[in-house]
Design an enzyme around this catalytic site. Sequence first.
Site, PDB file in Angstrom:
ATOM      1  N   HIS A   1       0.846  -1.200   0.000  1.00  0.00           N
ATOM      2  CA  HIS A   1       0.000   0.000   0.000  1.00  0.00           C
ATOM      3  C   HIS A   1       0.878   1.245   0.000  1.00  0.00           C
ATOM      4  O   HIS A   1       1.815   1.350   0.786  1.00  0.00           O
ATOM      5  CB  HIS A   1      -0.908   0.022   1.235  1.00  0.00           C
ATOM      6  CG  HIS A   1      -2.037  -0.968   1.169  1.00  0.00           C
ATOM      7  ND1 HIS A   1      -3.313  -0.687   1.596  1.00  0.00           N
ATOM      8  CD2 HIS A   1      -2.075  -2.239   0.701  1.00  0.00           C
ATOM      9  CE1 HIS A   1      -4.087  -1.741   1.402  1.00  0.00           C
ATOM     10  NE2 HIS A   1      -3.352  -2.703   0.873  1.00  0.00           N
TER      11      HIS A   1
ATOM     12  N   TYR B   1      -8.976   4.955   8.145  1.00  0.00           N
ATOM     13  CA  TYR B   1      -9.102   5.217   9.578  1.00  0.00           C
ATOM     14  C   TYR B   1     -10.140   6.324   9.721  1.00  0.00           C
ATOM     15  O   TYR B   1      -9.940   7.423   9.196  1.00  0.00           O
ATOM     16  CB  TYR B   1      -7.772   5.700  10.172  1.00  0.00           C
ATOM     17  CG  TYR B   1      -6.683   4.653  10.237  1.00  0.00           C
ATOM     18  CD1 TYR B   1      -5.941   4.315   9.104  1.00  0.00           C
ATOM     19  CD2 TYR B   1      -6.375   4.018  11.437  1.00  0.00           C
ATOM     20  CE1 TYR B   1      -4.927   3.364   9.170  1.00  0.00           C
ATOM     21  CE2 TYR B   1      -5.348   3.065  11.510  1.00  0.00           C
ATOM     22  CZ  TYR B   1      -4.641   2.747  10.373  1.00  0.00           C
ATOM     23  OH  TYR B   1      -3.627   1.807  10.441  1.00  0.00           O
TER      24      TYR B   1
ATOM     25  N   PRO C   1      -3.693  -0.763  19.306  1.00  0.00           N
ATOM     26  CA  PRO C   1      -3.519  -1.228  17.923  1.00  0.00           C
ATOM     27  C   PRO C   1      -3.506  -0.125  16.859  1.00  0.00           C
ATOM     28  O   PRO C   1      -3.039  -0.380  15.742  1.00  0.00           O
ATOM     29  CB  PRO C   1      -4.723  -2.153  17.713  1.00  0.00           C
ATOM     30  CG  PRO C   1      -5.725  -1.744  18.736  1.00  0.00           C
ATOM     31  CD  PRO C   1      -4.942  -1.251  19.907  1.00  0.00           C
TER      32      PRO C   1
ATOM     33  N   LYS D   1       1.557  -0.974  15.272  1.00  0.00           N
ATOM     34  CA  LYS D   1       2.995  -0.970  15.550  1.00  0.00           C
ATOM     35  C   LYS D   1       3.485  -2.217  16.298  1.00  0.00           C
ATOM     36  O   LYS D   1       4.693  -2.455  16.375  1.00  0.00           O
ATOM     37  CB  LYS D   1       3.373   0.264  16.378  1.00  0.00           C
ATOM     38  CG  LYS D   1       3.309   1.563  15.604  1.00  0.00           C
ATOM     39  CD  LYS D   1       4.400   1.606  14.548  1.00  0.00           C
ATOM     40  CE  LYS D   1       4.164   2.716  13.551  1.00  0.00           C
ATOM     41  NZ  LYS D   1       4.580   2.384  12.203  1.00  0.00           N
TER      42      LYS D   1
ATOM     43  N   TYR E   1       4.163   6.300  10.368  1.00  0.00           N
ATOM     44  CA  TYR E   1       3.338   5.168   9.955  1.00  0.00           C
ATOM     45  C   TYR E   1       4.176   4.109   9.227  1.00  0.00           C
ATOM     46  O   TYR E   1       4.050   2.909   9.499  1.00  0.00           O
ATOM     47  CB  TYR E   1       2.192   5.660   9.049  1.00  0.00           C
ATOM     48  CG  TYR E   1       1.097   4.647   8.849  1.00  0.00           C
ATOM     49  CD1 TYR E   1       0.073   4.501   9.784  1.00  0.00           C
ATOM     50  CD2 TYR E   1       1.088   3.815   7.743  1.00  0.00           C
ATOM     51  CE1 TYR E   1      -0.933   3.558   9.617  1.00  0.00           C
ATOM     52  CE2 TYR E   1       0.098   2.874   7.550  1.00  0.00           C
ATOM     53  CZ  TYR E   1      -0.910   2.749   8.496  1.00  0.00           C
ATOM     54  OH  TYR E   1      -1.897   1.820   8.324  1.00  0.00           O
TER      55      TYR E   1
HETATM   56  C1  DHB Z   1      -4.938  -3.553  10.990  1.00  0.00           C
HETATM   57  C2  DHB Z   1      -4.786  -3.349  12.340  1.00  0.00           C
HETATM   58  C3  DHB Z   1      -4.390  -2.129  12.797  1.00  0.00           C
HETATM   59  O1  DHB Z   1      -4.216  -1.923  14.118  1.00  0.00           O
HETATM   60  C4  DHB Z   1      -4.133  -1.084  11.928  1.00  0.00           C
HETATM   61  O2  DHB Z   1      -3.743   0.118  12.424  1.00  0.00           O
HETATM   62  C5  DHB Z   1      -4.267  -1.280  10.598  1.00  0.00           C
HETATM   63  C6  DHB Z   1      -4.677  -2.528  10.122  1.00  0.00           C
HETATM   64  C7  DHB Z   1      -5.373  -4.874  10.498  1.00  0.00           C
HETATM   65  O3  DHB Z   1      -5.599  -5.774  11.303  1.00  0.00           O
HETATM   66  O4  DHB Z   1      -5.535  -5.030   9.279  1.00  0.00           O
END
Ligand code: DHB
Length: 393
Positions: free
Chosen positions: A72, A203, A295, A299, A387
């Site tokens: 991506h 997001y 999450p 990271k 990121y």
């Molecule tokens: C996923 C999980 C995340 O915490 C994130 O920031 C982006 C993607 C995932 O499980 O695809």
Amino acid sequence: MRTQVGIVGAGPAGLLLSHLLHLRGIESVVLEARNRSDIESTIRAGVLEQGTMDLLNEAGLGARMQAEGAVHHGFELAFEGQRRRIALTELTGHSITVYAQHEVIKDLVAARVAADAALKFGVSDVSLHDFESGGTSRPRIRYAHEGDRHELECDFIVGCDGSQGVARGSMPQAQRHDYQRIYPFGWFGILVEAPPSSNELIYARHDRGFALISTRSPTVQRMYFQCDPKDSADAWSDDRIWAELHARVDTHDGWQITEGRIFQKNIVGMRSFVSTPMQSGKLFLAGDAAHIVPPTGAKGMNLAVSDVRVLTAALRAFYEEGTNDQLDRYTETALKRVWRAEHFSWWMTRMLHKLDDTSPFEQRLQVAELEHVTTSHAAATALAENYVGSVAV
Ligand code: DHB
């Protein structure tokens, strides 16, 4: 039994460490409490930073990731009924790969098994001994396996056994400092049989709470929405889940997320946690055993990989050059990236979630911050560098 490095835990940190040490001619034994099919099927996040991908490729572990993972070059922030893109590759020269953590685990286990590694599943009653410096005896790991008790003597012990494991609890308590924040919300995660709703991750910040649209493959999608951490996944019917996701993510121009059959639901709690130091004598901690991130921004596994990179270099210097200084500085070196990621994950979480005390004033601040990071080149670059993991530490 004897080995050079005794590793507790066969998650991404333990397996990768064992593999990288093997490539440098250093012997290890990996002890894991769960069984192979459990560790290969536990659903976790799925975003690999470029540095993580590069390391897996260099270690000869990248074939399936390259074939099945999706690269991506950007992601989107949704707020106020619109979507704005963060152009990761344009801003940083780096990208990310969406490839599930349990797929990385399968690749690592396959590589260790192919190399005939000492990898034991289903061990219990693990305890760590004599790792303090100054002692005359070598570090030892005692454990039970298939009904027998064993003792493994090693030069070093590395605890890669996660936040609930025995390794952190075995560290002397006197010099420890733990830092923690527990968030008053969790993530409701679903796996869906459907085509992707969008080419890139989304997001979303909404007055009802956060949501994230991610992917696993052209036919399986991963979606999350902020929920009460004490809620039960069964209390949510499919209709209620879709209504919540549409309310939070659909945009004013008529674009909608794509629904499908939901075949997995789970709720995860969220916290930020750092335990220092990450070493004591000949015992070292790596990954979740030493630190947890919420999450948001994915990271967790990337940080485990970064610890392992530092520790592998330090162990190589010890065995090949007879020098201790990299090992002595492990905590200091590893914690730089850990605290950068802790800050980033906390910041993303705070910008995108409905907080317990989010007053109308704080809600407007969240939107002002989202406007800023999607309008200012400097702010977008800072977000993108964090990121993709290319940020300087
Ligand atoms: C996923 C999980 C995340 O915490 C994130 O920031 C982006 C993607 C995932 O499980 O695809």
